[in-house]
Design a protein around this motif. Structure first.
Motif, PDB file in Angstrom:
ATOM      1  N   GLY A  10       0.818  -1.210   0.000  1.00  0.00           N
ATOM      2  CA  GLY A  10       0.000   0.000   0.000  1.00  0.00           C
ATOM      3  C   GLY A  10       0.852   1.260   0.000  1.00  0.00           C
ATOM      4  N   SER A  11       1.896   1.261   0.814  1.00  0.00           N
ATOM      5  CA  SER A  11       2.781   2.419   0.883  1.00  0.00           C
ATOM      6  C   SER A  11       3.476   2.652  -0.463  1.00  0.00           C
ATOM      7  N   PHE A  12       3.880   1.569  -1.094  1.00  0.00           N
ATOM      8  CA  PHE A  12       4.534   1.671  -2.407  1.00  0.00           C
ATOM      9  C   PHE A  12       3.579   2.273  -3.434  1.00  0.00           C
ATOM     10  N   ILE A  13       2.334   1.786  -3.457  1.00  0.00           N
ATOM     11  CA  ILE A  13       1.339   2.307  -4.402  1.00  0.00           C
ATOM     12  C   ILE A  13       1.056   3.785  -4.115  1.00  0.00           C
ATOM     13  N   TYR A  14       0.889   4.100  -2.841  1.00  0.00           N
ATOM     14  CA  TYR A  14       0.638   5.494  -2.450  1.00  0.00           C
ATOM     15  C   TYR A  14       1.760   6.403  -2.948  1.00  0.00           C
ATOM     16  N   ARG A  15       2.994   6.000  -2.690  1.00  0.00           N
ATOM     17  CA  ARG A  15       4.140   6.849  -3.056  1.00  0.00           C
ATOM     18  C   ARG A  15       4.247   7.025  -4.564  1.00  0.00           C
ATOM     19  N   GLN A  16       4.082   5.947  -5.299  1.00  0.00           N
ATOM     20  CA  GLN A  16       4.172   6.019  -6.756  1.00  0.00           C
ATOM     21  C   GLN A  16       3.048   6.893  -7.325  1.00  0.00           C
ATOM     22  N   TYR A  17       1.852   6.659  -6.869  1.00  0.00           N
ATOM     23  CA  TYR A  17       0.686   7.361  -7.412  1.00  0.00           C
ATOM     24  C   TYR A  17       0.696   8.846  -7.039  1.00  0.00           C
ATOM     25  N   ILE A  18       0.959   9.135  -5.765  1.00  0.00           N
ATOM     26  CA  ILE A  18       0.924  10.522  -5.302  1.00  0.00           C
ATOM     27  C   ILE A  18       2.052  11.337  -5.925  1.00  0.00           C
ATOM     28  N   SER A  19       3.247  10.761  -6.007  1.00  0.00           N
ATOM     29  CA  SER A  19       4.385  11.476  -6.597  1.00  0.00           C
ATOM     30  C   SER A  19       4.071  11.898  -8.027  1.00  0.00           C
ATOM     31  N   LYS A  20       3.441  11.006  -8.768  1.00  0.00           N
ATOM     32  CA  LYS A  20       3.076  11.307 -10.156  1.00  0.00           C
ATOM     33  C   LYS A  20       1.953  12.344 -10.220  1.00  0.00           C
ATOM     34  N   THR A  46     -10.429  15.262  -6.166  1.00  0.00           N
ATOM     35  CA  THR A  46     -11.418  14.263  -5.753  1.00  0.00           C
ATOM     36  C   THR A  46     -11.117  12.882  -6.327  1.00  0.00           C
ATOM     37  N   GLN A  47     -10.757  12.847  -7.616  1.00  0.00           N
ATOM     38  CA  GLN A  47     -10.486  11.569  -8.269  1.00  0.00           C
ATOM     39  C   GLN A  47      -9.305  10.860  -7.621  1.00  0.00           C
ATOM     40  N   GLU A  48      -8.240  11.609  -7.359  1.00  0.00           N
ATOM     41  CA  GLU A  48      -7.056  11.023  -6.741  1.00  0.00           C
ATOM     42  C   GLU A  48      -7.352  10.550  -5.320  1.00  0.00           C
ATOM     43  N   THR A  49      -8.103  11.362  -4.584  1.00  0.00           N
ATOM     44  CA  THR A  49      -8.452  11.011  -3.205  1.00  0.00           C
ATOM     45  C   THR A  49      -9.297   9.744  -3.153  1.00  0.00           C
ATOM     46  N   GLN A  50     -10.225   9.613  -4.089  1.00  0.00           N
ATOM     47  CA  GLN A  50     -11.078   8.417  -4.130  1.00  0.00           C
ATOM     48  C   GLN A  50     -10.262   7.168  -4.454  1.00  0.00           C
ATOM     49  N   CYS A  56      -2.096   6.324   6.179  1.00  0.00           N
ATOM     50  CA  CYS A  56      -2.376   6.907   4.862  1.00  0.00           C
ATOM     51  C   CYS A  56      -2.196   8.425   4.891  1.00  0.00           C
ATOM     52  N   ASP A  57      -2.699   9.053   5.948  1.00  0.00           N
ATOM     53  CA  ASP A  57      -2.554  10.504   6.088  1.00  0.00           C
ATOM     54  C   ASP A  57      -1.080  10.889   6.171  1.00  0.00           C
ATOM     55  N   PHE A  58      -0.306  10.087   6.887  1.00  0.00           N
ATOM     56  CA  PHE A  58       1.131  10.356   7.006  1.00  0.00           C
ATOM     57  C   PHE A  58       1.815  10.292   5.640  1.00  0.00           C
ATOM     58  N   LEU A  59       1.459   9.289   4.839  1.00  0.00           N
ATOM     59  CA  LEU A  59       2.062   9.128   3.516  1.00  0.00           C
ATOM     60  C   LEU A  59       1.748  10.318   2.617  1.00  0.00           C
ATOM     61  N   VAL A  60       0.495  10.757   2.631  1.00  0.00           N
ATOM     62  CA  VAL A  60       0.096  11.900   1.800  1.00  0.00           C
ATOM     63  C   VAL A  60       0.872  13.144   2.221  1.00  0.00           C
ATOM     64  N   ARG A  61       0.893  13.398   3.525  1.00  0.00           N
ATOM     65  CA  ARG A  61       1.589  14.587   4.034  1.00  0.00           C
ATOM     66  C   ARG A  61       3.083  14.531   3.725  1.00  0.00           C
ATOM     67  N   ASP A  62       3.685  13.374   3.939  1.00  0.00           N
ATOM     68  CA  ASP A  62       5.121  13.209   3.700  1.00  0.00           C
ATOM     69  C   ASP A  62       5.469  13.479   2.235  1.00  0.00           C
ATOM     70  N   LEU A  63       4.626  13.020   1.326  1.00  0.00           N
ATOM     71  CA  LEU A  63       4.889  13.199  -0.098  1.00  0.00           C
ATOM     72  C   LEU A  63       4.636  14.636  -0.556  1.00  0.00           C
ATOM     73  N   GLU A  64       3.690  15.304   0.079  1.00  0.00           N
ATOM     74  CA  GLU A  64       3.462  16.723  -0.240  1.00  0.00           C
ATOM     75  C   GLU A  64       4.666  17.558   0.180  1.00  0.00           C
ATOM     76  N   VAL A  65       5.181  17.292   1.377  1.00  0.00           N
ATOM     77  CA  VAL A  65       6.371  18.013   1.856  1.00  0.00           C
ATOM     78  C   VAL A  65       7.567  17.703   0.954  1.00  0.00           C
ATOM     79  N   GLN A  66       7.697  16.446   0.579  1.00  0.00           N
ATOM     80  CA  GLN A  66       8.792  16.039  -0.304  1.00  0.00           C
ATOM     81  C   GLN A  66       8.687  16.731  -1.663  1.00  0.00           C
TER      82      GLN A  66
END
Length: 263
Positions: free
Chosen positions: A71-81, A90-94, A110-120
């Motif tokens: 899950g973390s891998f998918i989150y990081r790949q998807y959010i970074s892109k 909305t689409q990305e959040t869903q 999940c919230d931590f991953l989103v926040r971490d990637l936004e800061v990154q």
């Protein structure tokens, strides 16, 4: 148990294989499930994850570990892109919510991953700006918009040192002086820059004075050069700019050793 149906199995592969081999098998099955393009087939695969874990003899914490890693891998790949195109919509959040639900991930993680990637994301944009051959005011302005959008603090979140903060401030200050956005009776444009860059009032006033004196001295020298070449109109135009800059300090004096008293 307590009204819930719990599936059990008489035997598993645990006694025949090492734990890491069984976990890797489960992991590959899960990756294959996410790689499929057939929604109905994928749903069937996901519905059988519990049975697969039983057959393999995996314990709950081992399954959770695999789910969190995937899950973390998918989150990081998807959010970074996704962040390269802008803030998550909305689409990305869903989509992210569907991954969380499918893998039973905790909301906090999940919230931590989103926040971490936004800061990154903001950090990488900032580094790219400093690595560029020159820093432009538009680049700093976009960066300031970024930190506002993602609610990122340059000092608390990114640990930016005072040297870099002041460099960005000077870049913006020079443009504000040049474009005339700063006025003797209205310094609000500068205040909007000082707050996110953590520049205090004393430092800001000192830097304004330095920039204005630099501009006035350079302008007088340029005007004298135009005068020597017989370009009187250009000299007058340059001196008009000098007076505009000097007005910011209530009439700054210019140090111009290369300009004669007559000029």
């Amino acid at each position: 148990v307590d009204g819930e149906e719990v599936e059990v199995i008489g035997a598993s592969l645990r006694q025949f294989y090492e734990k890491q081999e069984l976990m890797e098998l489960y992991k590959q099955y899960l990756i294959e499930a996410f790689s499929g393009n057939d929604a109905s087939k994928n749903e069937k695969v996901f519905s059988n994850l519990g049975r697969l874990a039983l057959v393999l003899g995996l314990e709950k914490n081992e399954v959770t570990q695999i789910h969190n890693n995937i899950g973390s891998f998918i989150y990081r790949q998807y959010i970074s892109k996704a962040l390269k195109k802008g803030p998550l919509g909305t689409q990305e959040t869903q989509f992210l919510a569907s991954i969380k639900d499918a893998l039973g991930m905790e909301q906090e993680r999940c919230d931590f991953l989103v926040r971490d990637l936004e800061v990154q994301h903001v950090s990488e944009s900032l580094e790219a700006m400093f690595e560029a051959p020159s820093m432009e005011a538009d680049d700093v302005r976009k960066m300031l918009e970024n930190i506002d959008t993602y609610d990122v603090d340059l000092v608390e979140d990114l640990k930016i040192n005072s040297f870099r903060l002041e460099r960005m401030f000077l870049c913006m200050l020079e443009e504000l002086v040049e474009t005339g956005e700063l006025k003797p009776d209205d310094m609000s444009a500068l205040e909007d820059v000082c707050e996110p860059l953590r520049i205090d009032e004393e430092t800001a006033a000192k830097r304004v004075e330095e920039v204005v004196r630099k501009r006035t001295s350079g302008g007088v020298l340029q005007a004298a050069s135009c005068l020597r070449q017989g370009a009187g109109d250009a000299a007058c135009k340059e001196m008009t700019r000098v007076l505009k800059f000097a007005a910011l300090l209530g009439g700054a004096s210019a140090e111009t050793p290369n300009v004669s008293e007559g000029e």
